[in-house]
Design an enzyme around this catalytic site. Structure first.
Site, PDB file in Angstrom:
ATOM      1  N   ASP A   1       5.860   7.188 -36.106  1.00 12.10           N
ATOM      2  CA  ASP A   1       7.326   7.145 -36.156  1.00 12.10           C
ATOM      3  C   ASP A   1       7.965   8.518 -35.969  1.00 12.10           C
ATOM      4  O   ASP A   1       9.178   8.663 -36.084  1.00 12.10           O
ATOM      5  CB  ASP A   1       7.797   6.565 -37.500  1.00 12.10           C
ATOM      6  CG  ASP A   1       7.841   5.031 -37.502  1.00 12.10           C
ATOM      7  OD1 ASP A   1       7.946   4.436 -36.407  1.00 12.10           O
ATOM      8  OD2 ASP A   1       7.774   4.435 -38.593  1.00 12.10           O
TER       9      ASP A   1
ATOM     10  N   ARG B   1       5.610   7.784 -43.635  1.00 11.47           N
ATOM     11  CA  ARG B   1       6.371   8.771 -42.871  1.00 11.47           C
ATOM     12  C   ARG B   1       6.461  10.133 -43.570  1.00 11.47           C
ATOM     13  O   ARG B   1       7.026  11.086 -43.003  1.00 11.47           O
ATOM     14  CB  ARG B   1       7.786   8.243 -42.566  1.00 11.47           C
ATOM     15  CG  ARG B   1       7.797   6.988 -41.698  1.00 11.47           C
ATOM     16  CD  ARG B   1       9.173   6.727 -41.082  1.00 11.47           C
ATOM     17  NE  ARG B   1       9.565   7.769 -40.132  1.00 11.47           N
ATOM     18  CZ  ARG B   1      10.754   7.825 -39.537  1.00 11.47           C
ATOM     19  NH1 ARG B   1      11.675   6.917 -39.788  1.00 11.47           N
ATOM     20  NH2 ARG B   1      11.043   8.794 -38.677  1.00 11.47           N
TER      21      ARG B   1
ATOM     22  N   ARG C   1      17.233   3.186 -47.832  1.00 13.08           N
ATOM     23  CA  ARG C   1      16.360   4.356 -47.699  1.00 13.08           C
ATOM     24  C   ARG C   1      16.871   5.535 -48.548  1.00 13.08           C
ATOM     25  O   ARG C   1      16.284   5.854 -49.569  1.00 13.08           O
ATOM     26  CB  ARG C   1      16.248   4.767 -46.220  1.00 13.08           C
ATOM     27  CG  ARG C   1      15.629   3.686 -45.313  1.00 13.08           C
ATOM     28  CD  ARG C   1      14.141   3.538 -45.571  1.00 13.08           C
ATOM     29  NE  ARG C   1      13.509   2.565 -44.707  1.00 13.08           N
ATOM     30  CZ  ARG C   1      12.976   2.833 -43.519  1.00 13.08           C
ATOM     31  NH1 ARG C   1      13.001   4.047 -43.025  1.00 13.08           N
ATOM     32  NH2 ARG C   1      12.398   1.880 -42.811  1.00 13.08           N
TER      33      ARG C   1
ATOM     34  N   HIS D   1      19.295   1.755 -41.984  1.00 14.34           N
ATOM     35  CA  HIS D   1      19.764   3.139 -41.906  1.00 14.34           C
ATOM     36  C   HIS D   1      21.231   3.094 -41.477  1.00 14.34           C
ATOM     37  O   HIS D   1      21.604   2.256 -40.631  1.00 14.34           O
ATOM     38  CB  HIS D   1      18.999   3.925 -40.821  1.00 14.34           C
ATOM     39  CG  HIS D   1      17.766   4.623 -41.291  1.00 14.34           C
ATOM     40  ND1 HIS D   1      16.634   4.715 -40.508  1.00 14.34           N
ATOM     41  CD2 HIS D   1      17.477   5.305 -42.448  1.00 14.34           C
ATOM     42  CE1 HIS D   1      15.708   5.407 -41.162  1.00 14.34           C
ATOM     43  NE2 HIS D   1      16.191   5.770 -42.336  1.00 14.34           N
TER      44      HIS D   1
ATOM     45  N   CYS E   1      18.205   7.560 -33.231  1.00 10.44           N
ATOM     46  CA  CYS E   1      17.041   7.843 -34.082  1.00 10.44           C
ATOM     47  C   CYS E   1      16.143   8.922 -33.473  1.00 10.44           C
ATOM     48  O   CYS E   1      15.400   9.588 -34.188  1.00 10.44           O
ATOM     49  CB  CYS E   1      16.190   6.591 -34.282  1.00 10.44           C
ATOM     50  SG  CYS E   1      17.062   5.193 -34.947  1.00 10.44           S
TER      51      CYS E   1
END
Ligand code: ARG
Length: 289
Positions: free
Chosen positions: A80, A105, A151, A180, A274
């Site tokens: 990611d 992550r 998140r 997000h 992103c």
């Protein structure tokens, strides 16, 4: 190039593009091998060649628009990492790193913090609370719109305000597909945003309506292609080609939609924004040295 806004859009602003600096990470090791959001299906194969060509096309698009693109080396085992925007927030050359919610992550934050240090950004700091960078923290002029709910920890918002000396407005997300903030809200210029109302808790919707009465209201038919995961320079708005209703809304308001195909990244719940971490104040920082 200037254009005036359409009749229904309030003040007739001249849209102005400002050159930007972006940090991006090649999708060399991009894959979907775990699932940490509702979009990710590890059993569905990723076309890594297609992903690379879509990403390279995005880099070319930014450069053609006059923006500077810097890259960070991808790391094997961090599929990611291409979504580098989640790894920090940079304003006026000052950098705040990230702290990921998920173990998968976590290491990305270290690599990007190291990059901030090596490239001379000011006060590169790791936050104490979970903070997924520009995934949840979106700069609109002098304020930072800060997402929470899935998140980023709400307690991180005060850290952002302190470290970057900005007013931070907390917005609560309620739909797990829009986990997000940058999947439910796109920043068009220093005072204009587009958003999907149903992604927000009622009290956050009240805040958005008060702060941004002229906002563009997006339709779910566009946001399900991550249409709001867009990158604007104030005039040109790079967005997924499938989000054509949103493109029309933008054109009506004097922006220039720049559609690109970014479909392969949807398999991970990621889009254009992103993959694009804005380094605000980076040119000025380099010029001052
Ligand atoms: N698979 C990644 C994750 O779930 C996608 C991140 C996309 N970034 C974003 N800002 N929406 O963390």
């Amino acid at each position: 190039m200037t254009q005036t806004a359409g009749a229904d859009s309030g003040p007739t602003d001249a849209r102005v593009a400002r050159p930007r600096s972006y940090l991006m990470c090649p999708p060399t090791f991009f894959d979907v091998v775990y699932s940490i959001n509702e979009w990710m299906r590890p059993e569905e194969p990723v076309d890594t060649v297609l992903a690379m060509s879509q990403w390279e096309h995005l880099v070319g698009t930014y450069r053609r628009l006059g923006h500077e693109v810097l890259t960070i080396d991808p790391v094997p085992g961090l599929p990611d990492m291409v979504f580098v925007t989640d790894s920090g927030l940079v304003i006026d050359g000052v950098a705040l790193g990230a702290r990921y919610r998920t173990a998968q992550r976590a290491a990305e934050a270290d690599h990007v913090l190291r990059w901030f240090r090596a490239n001379g950004l000011r006060r590169p700091t790791r936050p104490r609370y979970v903070n997924e960078g520009e995934g949840d923290l979106l700069v609109v002029g002098d304020i930072v719109c800060a997402g929470t709910g899935f998140r980023t920890d709400e307690r991180a918002h005060a850290e952002v305000a302190r470290h970057l000396v900005r007013r931070v407005v907390t917005l609560r997300l309620i739909d797990p597909r829009y986990y997000h903030l940058n999947t439910a809200l796109g920043v068009l210029d220093d005072r204009t945003i587009a958003y999907l109302p149903q992604a927000f808790a009622p009290e956050s919707l009240t805040v958005l309506r008060e702060l941004f009465p002229d906002a563009i209201i997006a339709a779910e038919a566009d946001t399900e292609w991550l249409g709001l995961n867009l990158v604007s320079d104030g005039l040109n708005v790079v967005l997924p080609g499938q989000a054509h209703r949103l493109a029309d809304q933008l054109a009506d308001r004097g922006y220039v939609p720049v559609p690109v195909d970014f479909s392969e990244f949807l398999k991970s719940g990621g889009g254009i924004k992103c993959c694009t971490l804005e380094l605000r104040g980076f040119r000025e920082l380099k010029a001052s040295r």
